[in-house]
Design a protein around this motif. Structure first.
Motif, short mmCIF file in Angstrom:
data_model
loop_
_atom_site.label_atom_id
_atom_site.label_comp_id
_atom_site.label_asym_id
_atom_site.label_seq_id
_atom_site.Cartn_x
_atom_site.Cartn_y
_atom_site.Cartn_z
N ASP A 144 49.28 1.70 -35.82
CA ASP A 144 50.06 1.90 -37.05
C ASP A 144 50.14 3.38 -37.42
O ASP A 144 49.15 3.97 -37.83
CB ASP A 144 49.42 1.09 -38.18
CG ASP A 144 50.31 1.01 -39.40
OD1 ASP A 144 50.42 2.04 -40.10
OD2 ASP A 144 50.87 -0.07 -39.65
N ASP A 145 51.34 3.94 -37.30
CA ASP A 145 51.54 5.37 -37.59
C ASP A 145 51.20 5.71 -39.04
O ASP A 145 50.60 6.76 -39.30
CB ASP A 145 52.99 5.78 -37.31
CG ASP A 145 53.35 5.74 -35.83
OD1 ASP A 145 52.43 5.71 -34.98
OD2 ASP A 145 54.57 5.72 -35.53
N ARG A 148 47.48 5.77 -39.50
CA ARG A 148 46.94 6.94 -38.81
C ARG A 148 47.20 8.21 -39.62
O ARG A 148 46.32 9.05 -39.78
CB ARG A 148 47.54 7.04 -37.40
CG ARG A 148 46.90 8.11 -36.55
CD ARG A 148 47.35 8.07 -35.09
NE ARG A 148 48.79 7.99 -34.91
CZ ARG A 148 49.47 6.90 -34.52
NH1 ARG A 148 48.83 5.79 -34.25
NH2 ARG A 148 50.77 6.93 -34.39
N ASP A 149 48.41 8.34 -40.18
CA ASP A 149 48.75 9.51 -41.00
C ASP A 149 47.90 9.55 -42.27
O ASP A 149 47.42 10.62 -42.67
CB ASP A 149 50.23 9.51 -41.35
CG ASP A 149 51.13 9.77 -40.15
OD1 ASP A 149 50.62 10.24 -39.10
OD2 ASP A 149 52.34 9.47 -40.24
#
Length: 192
Positions: A144-145, A148-149
């Motif tokens: 999951d971007d 992660r961000d």
């Protein structure tokens, strides 16, 4: 509701936290993801498996260095599960002989590391919820971007602060880690 029978152990586990060498103040900083971390993990996985043989139920690359694209402290975290955490004679001397040094002994968890402090080996039992949590967080951050961000932003904000030791920094990340794991558990239940 039936409860599972508690695991039979060779002896009672420790009751306190033993931090070998005491509290250590270390410079905390993040670096961009380095593909060599995966190769470094593989080197240590082979070293651990050679030392422990069948006493290692599993060996996994965990933590931020296991997540491509995620900035991290340049410390490889490894999860090793053993059948009985109290049976240190089955794994601890072997890891020390393989070149790791003892750092933490606490209920349900042991930690050895390299003398250079660039690899941390977390030792748990396979059915310890913390073992699943390490993998759950790693897999969610890989998948999951947005999570992660969020995690990287949180780490960057926290690493800029002054901490008495790395444990205090790690504790400060708990709220966001729990948020990400809750989302992962919801996704796991939905997909089941």
């Amino acid at each position: 509701m039936s409860q599972s029978k508690p695991r039979a152990r060779r002896r009672p586990d420790v009751n306190d936290v033993e931090l070998v060498g005491g509290v250590e103040k270390r410079e905390l900083y993040l670096v961009e993801h380095d593909p060599s971390w995966a190769r470094d993990y593989c080197t240590h996985e082979a070293r651990i498996r050679a030392a422990l043989g069948d006493n290692a139920a599993a060996v996994e690359h965990i933590g931020s260095t296991a997540v491509p694209g995620l900035a991290a402290k340049p410390i490889i975290d490894i999860l090793v599960t053993v059948p009985d955490i109290t049976a240190e004679e089955d794994y601890l001397d072997q890891l020390l002989t393989a070149g790791y040094v003892m750092r933490v002994r606490e209920p349900g968890h042991r930690l050895v590391r390299t003398p250079e402090r660039d690899v941390h080996v977390h030792i748990l039992e396979p059915d310890d919820p913390a073992a699943d949590d390490y993998l759950l967080l790693r897999d969610q951050l890989r998948a999951d971007d947005a999570d992660r961000d969020l995690y990287e932003r949180t780490k960057r904000e926290l690493v800029a602060q002054d901490w008495p030791d790395m444990n205090a920094y790690s504790d400060a990340k708990t709220a966001v880690i729990e948020q990400i794991k809750d989302l992962a558990r919801s996704r796991r239940m939905r997909d089941a």
